[in-house]
Structures are given as C-alpha cells and as structure tokens.
Design a protein around this motif. Structure first.
Motif, PDB file in Angstrom:
ATOM      1  N   ASP A  63       0.836  -1.200   0.000  1.00 11.33           N
ATOM      2  CA  ASP A  63       0.000   0.000   0.000  1.00 11.33           C
ATOM      3  C   ASP A  63       0.873   1.254   0.000  1.00 11.33           C
ATOM      4  O   ASP A  63       0.628   2.193  -0.749  1.00 11.33           O
ATOM      5  N   ILE A  64       1.895   1.276   0.866  1.00 10.22           N
ATOM      6  CA  ILE A  64       2.775   2.440   0.979  1.00 10.22           C
ATOM      7  C   ILE A  64       4.223   1.976   1.040  1.00 10.22           C
ATOM      8  O   ILE A  64       4.552   1.036   1.774  1.00 10.22           O
ATOM      9  N   VAL A  65       5.089   2.643   0.285  1.00 10.34           N
ATOM     10  CA  VAL A  65       6.537   2.498   0.434  1.00 10.34           C
ATOM     11  C   VAL A  65       7.058   3.771   1.087  1.00 10.34           C
ATOM     12  O   VAL A  65       6.842   4.872   0.575  1.00 10.34           O
ATOM     13  N   TYR A  66       7.732   3.617   2.232  1.00 13.34           N
ATOM     14  CA  TYR A  66       8.414   4.720   2.893  1.00 13.34           C
ATOM     15  C   TYR A  66       9.881   4.677   2.480  1.00 13.34           C
ATOM     16  O   TYR A  66      10.618   3.764   2.869  1.00 13.34           O
ATOM     17  N   LEU A  67      10.308   5.646   1.697  1.00 14.22           N
ATOM     18  CA  LEU A  67      11.721   5.799   1.348  1.00 14.22           C
ATOM     19  C   LEU A  67      12.269   6.935   2.206  1.00 14.22           C
ATOM     20  O   LEU A  67      12.029   8.111   1.915  1.00 14.22           O
ATOM     21  N   LEU A  68      13.003   6.591   3.271  1.00 17.89           N
ATOM     22  CA  LEU A  68      13.415   7.569   4.273  1.00 17.89           C
ATOM     23  C   LEU A  68      14.929   7.547   4.455  1.00 17.89           C
ATOM     24  O   LEU A  68      15.534   6.470   4.517  1.00 17.89           O
ATOM     25  N   GLU A  76       1.593   1.356  -3.860  1.00 17.66           N
ATOM     26  CA  GLU A  76       0.496   2.144  -4.440  1.00 17.66           C
ATOM     27  C   GLU A  76       0.761   3.629  -4.252  1.00 17.66           C
ATOM     28  O   GLU A  76       0.406   4.456  -5.103  1.00 17.66           O
ATOM     29  N   ALA A  77       1.383   3.981  -3.111  1.00 19.79           N
ATOM     30  CA  ALA A  77       1.754   5.361  -2.812  1.00 19.79           C
ATOM     31  C   ALA A  77       3.105   5.340  -2.112  1.00 19.79           C
ATOM     32  O   ALA A  77       3.561   4.293  -1.630  1.00 19.79           O
ATOM     33  N   VAL A  78       3.757   6.511  -2.070  1.00 20.69           N
ATOM     34  CA  VAL A  78       5.114   6.632  -1.522  1.00 20.69           C
ATOM     35  C   VAL A  78       5.139   7.777  -0.520  1.00 20.69           C
ATOM     36  O   VAL A  78       4.461   8.800  -0.699  1.00 20.69           O
ATOM     37  N   VAL A  79       5.920   7.606   0.541  1.00 18.80           N
ATOM     38  CA  VAL A  79       6.287   8.679   1.465  1.00 18.80           C
ATOM     39  C   VAL A  79       7.807   8.779   1.441  1.00 18.80           C
ATOM     40  O   VAL A  79       8.489   7.772   1.636  1.00 18.80           O
ATOM     41  N   THR A  80       8.357   9.976   1.203  1.00 20.15           N
ATOM     42  CA  THR A  80       9.812  10.081   1.088  1.00 20.15           C
ATOM     43  C   THR A  80      10.339  11.430   1.540  1.00 20.15           C
ATOM     44  O   THR A  80       9.677  12.460   1.392  1.00 20.15           O
ATOM     45  N   ASP A  81      11.552  11.417   2.106  1.00 19.60           N
ATOM     46  CA  ASP A  81      12.293  12.640   2.391  1.00 19.60           C
ATOM     47  C   ASP A  81      13.541  12.720   1.515  1.00 19.60           C
ATOM     48  O   ASP A  81      14.430  13.531   1.782  1.00 19.60           O
ATOM     49  N   ILE A 137      11.322  12.983  -7.087  1.00 14.85           N
ATOM     50  CA  ILE A 137      11.423  13.154  -8.541  1.00 14.85           C
ATOM     51  C   ILE A 137      11.102  11.864  -9.274  1.00 14.85           C
ATOM     52  O   ILE A 137      10.367  11.872 -10.268  1.00 14.85           O
ATOM     53  N   LEU A 138      11.620  10.735  -8.795  1.00 17.89           N
ATOM     54  CA  LEU A 138      11.328   9.469  -9.470  1.00 17.89           C
ATOM     55  C   LEU A 138       9.848   9.123  -9.356  1.00 17.89           C
ATOM     56  O   LEU A 138       9.255   8.581 -10.303  1.00 17.89           O
ATOM     57  N   SER A 139       9.217   9.449  -8.233  1.00 21.99           N
ATOM     58  CA  SER A 139       7.769   9.230  -8.113  1.00 21.99           C
ATOM     59  C   SER A 139       7.007  10.081  -9.125  1.00 21.99           C
ATOM     60  O   SER A 139       6.021   9.625  -9.716  1.00 21.99           O
ATOM     61  N   VAL A 140       7.457  11.326  -9.354  1.00 17.55           N
ATOM     62  CA  VAL A 140       6.835  12.164 -10.380  1.00 17.55           C
ATOM     63  C   VAL A 140       7.035  11.542 -11.759  1.00 17.55           C
ATOM     64  O   VAL A 140       6.090  11.448 -12.560  1.00 17.55           O
ATOM     65  N   LEU A 141       8.253  11.110 -12.064  1.00 19.49           N
ATOM     66  CA  LEU A 141       8.520  10.508 -13.371  1.00 19.49           C
ATOM     67  C   LEU A 141       7.640   9.281 -13.613  1.00 19.49           C
ATOM     68  O   LEU A 141       7.234   9.011 -14.748  1.00 19.49           O
ATOM     69  N   MET A 142       7.330   8.541 -12.544  1.00 15.96           N
ATOM     70  CA  MET A 142       6.545   7.318 -12.663  1.00 15.96           C
ATOM     71  C   MET A 142       5.052   7.548 -12.436  1.00 15.96           C
ATOM     72  O   MET A 142       4.255   6.612 -12.559  1.00 15.96           O
ATOM     73  N   ALA A 197       3.754  11.551  -0.735  1.00 12.61           N
ATOM     74  CA  ALA A 197       3.904  12.625   0.234  1.00 12.61           C
ATOM     75  C   ALA A 197       5.384  12.919   0.405  1.00 12.61           C
ATOM     76  O   ALA A 197       6.208  12.008   0.478  1.00 12.61           O
ATOM     77  N   VAL A 198       5.708  14.212   0.468  1.00 12.42           N
ATOM     78  CA  VAL A 198       7.089  14.670   0.516  1.00 12.42           C
ATOM     79  C   VAL A 198       7.374  15.266   1.892  1.00 12.42           C
ATOM     80  O   VAL A 198       6.640  16.125   2.372  1.00 12.42           O
ATOM     81  N   LEU A 199       8.455  14.788   2.505  1.00 16.93           N
ATOM     82  CA  LEU A 199       8.976  15.357   3.739  1.00 16.93           C
ATOM     83  C   LEU A 199      10.314  16.025   3.455  1.00 16.93           C
ATOM     84  O   LEU A 199      11.019  15.628   2.523  1.00 16.93           O
TER      85      LEU A 199
END
Length: 333
Positions: free
Chosen positions: A186-191, A268-273, A279-284, A289-291
């Motif tokens: 459901d969510i990938v947290y790239l932190l 399905e969605a990403v949370v990242t700082d 940028i890669l989420s935008v490209l894809m 959500a951006v931190l």
C-alpha cells in the motif's frame, strides 16, 4: 492543472532552454563526477545528463570520470578545448566536503576553461568555506552555476560572484517512466538514513501493508570493472579510438535506476524525504507525500517546481504524510 507526466515534459524543456545556450558542444566536452556509489538519486541525475547530451551534442562526452578516478592529463588529451560539465546534485557546499574539494581543485587546475556546474542545491554551514569557494570561482573566471531552488539562487547571487541560473533537476530529461510491475504494498516509505535525515523523525507506525527502506547500500563489493580501473591507476578507460568508455557508467547508473523503480513502483503510494524519491515518483506518476531533509532541500525544490501537482502533498510530519499516502492508496484500491 497539469498531470505529473505533463509537468515532466515541461521541466525537461525548461532544462533544455536553460543549459543549451551555455556552451558550444560541437568541439567536444567532458562530464565529470560519475556517482560510483550506491545512490539511486545521483544515478538518476547522471542518466538525465546523458539523455540531455544525447539530444544536444553531436557525439558522447570525450571524457568522463569519477572524482577519485579523475586524471587531468587524460582530460586534456581527450578534450583539449571545449566545456567541462560537473554532474548535478545536492553536494555544493560543505556538508559533503570531498565534492566541494574536487570542484575547487578543478577550478584551480583549469583557470579560464569553460566550466558549467549542472543543477545543484547549495548548503554551507561554515562561512570560511563560502569564502574559499568564492575565491576559487573568482580566480578561475569562467564558471557558471545552475541551481534547483530559490534559496540556492539567492545565496549564489549574494555570495558567490558568478553567473547563476535557476534550472530543474537534470533527471527530468529522462522523461516519464513506467512502473516495472504491479504494486505489492500500500505504501513504500523511502526515508533517509544518512546525515541529511531531519532530526526527531523516527520510524513510522506502519499502516496497511507498508515497506520502510532507504536506497543507500553499504560498501559495494568491487566489480571486475572496478578492479580493472584500480589496476590502471583509476583513470578513465579509453577505447581504441581514444573515446572514454562512458557506456559502462551508463550501464551501472541504469542498474541503480532500475533498483529505484522496483522499490518505489512496489507501492500504491510513496512517502519520502529523499529529493529523488520525490522526482522518481513524479517521473513514474506515483502519488506521494514529501517530507523535508535536514536543511530544506526537498521542500525548496518541490515548492519551486512540483508541489502544485495532483497526487503530491508536501508535509511537515510523518503522520501527515502517512495520512496523505493512506488516502491515495485507498482511492486507487
């Protein structure tokens, strides 16, 4: 309102309009500071730069190198004249000192030679380092700086004494990218787990089916290519015709990009700082959500170029970011 994919096209064209007039590429050029370490974001930048030069230049760069593999004599043999481009990123300043040391060394070694710094974010904490950079730029006399956000632009105009222009990140020159597979989380947290991590953030309580990760690996086991480079003195390997084998760098960067696509595309969605998580989420075309990072780089970039897009929220806390991501994950489901 633009979609993410429409904005990617607009920002790629903004890069083209900004960078193309800066130097004549017809007589050869060099591209320095290949990211030979495990960071998807810097590899994404490098690939965007190659995509730009594939379109803008009649031939590949005449010389490429890493920082530690740089050889001034080899550069001068391969590209005796023509512009030198430094790869973009978030290392202009004193937070990542080896990059700034290399930049100032290059300015001192090649006074008057056309050098263009591709889009960067600026961050200094030591005024002495600002003065050293300003002195190196002044002594060189032919340095142009591109920056990715308003704060960096204002700082450069006030403190660095060189031509400066606002430009999106070079990664947008890759264009829109697809997901490599259907999402499984459901969510990938790239932190972040490094020194740019914002203080006090902690680890989120995982809602739904989530994954928490960073895309920085530890020390990489040297490949056969790394060992060959080391054996030859860590200079750029040359083809029979004298042209650097930049294709090996492209291949390595592409492997990093695919690792990043697989990670973010699994949600399905990403949370990242991480700026390039954004940028890669935008490209894809992935809702996310951006931190911010520790010094405002991520928020500054998003507010300049992308924060108004549907499916993106710039958040202050992990709880806010999680709420946004959960909402979009349920909407997609």
């Amino acid at each position: 309102m633009d979609t993410m994919f429409e904005r990617v096209e607009e920002l790629a064209e903004r890069v083209w309009r900004t960078v193309t007039p800066l130097a004549d590429l017809s007589g050869g050029y060099a591209l320095l500071d290949f990211p030979d370490y495990s960071n998807v974001g810097d590899s994404l930048i490098w690939l965007g730069e190659l995509a730009f030069f594939d379109r803008a230049a009649p031939r590949p760069p005449g010389y490429v190198s890493t920082i530690h593999g740089f050889d001034l004599d080899a550069l001068l043999r391969a590209v005796p004249t023509g512009p030198i481009f430094l790869s973009g990123g978030g290392n202009f300043g004193d937070l990542w000192p080896r990059f700034q040391q290399f930049r100032c060394m290059l300015l001192a070694a090649l006074p008057g030679r056309r050098i263009v710094q591709l889009p960067q974010t600026i961050h200094f904490s030591n005024l002495g380092e600002v003065q050293a950079t300003r002195d190196a730029i002044a002594a060189h006399g032919n340095f142009t700086l591109l920056v990715r956000d308003q704060a960096s632009l204002a700082f450069a105009q006030a403190e660095l004494g060189c031509p400066v222009a606002l430009c999106p990140d070079m990664a947008f020159c890759l264009g829109s990218l697809s997901r490599p597979a259907l999402p499984v989380h459901d969510i990938v947290y790239l932190l972040r787990t490094d020194q740019e991590q914002a203080s006090g953030r902690g680890v989120p309580d995982l809602p739904l089916d989530s994954l928490v990760a960073d895309w920085i690996h530890g020390a990489r086991v040297p490949s056969r290519w790394d060992r060959a480079v080391a054996k030859l003195g860590r200079t750029a390997i040359m083809l029979a015709g004298g042209e650097p084998d930049y294709r090996r760098f492209r291949t390595r960067a592409r492997a990093e990009l695919e690792r990043g696509r697989a990670l973010l595309g699994s949600g399905e969605a990403v949370v990242t700082d991480r700026l390039h998580g954004h940028i890669l989420s935008v490209l894809m075309g992935i809702p996310h959500a951006v931190l911010d990072n520790s010094y405002g780089k991520v928020r500054g970039f998003a507010e300049q170029w992308t924060a108004d897009l549907p499916g993106i929220a710039v958040c202050e806390t992990l709880d806010q970011a999680t709420f946004h991501a959960v909402t979009h994950s349920r909407e997609i489901a």
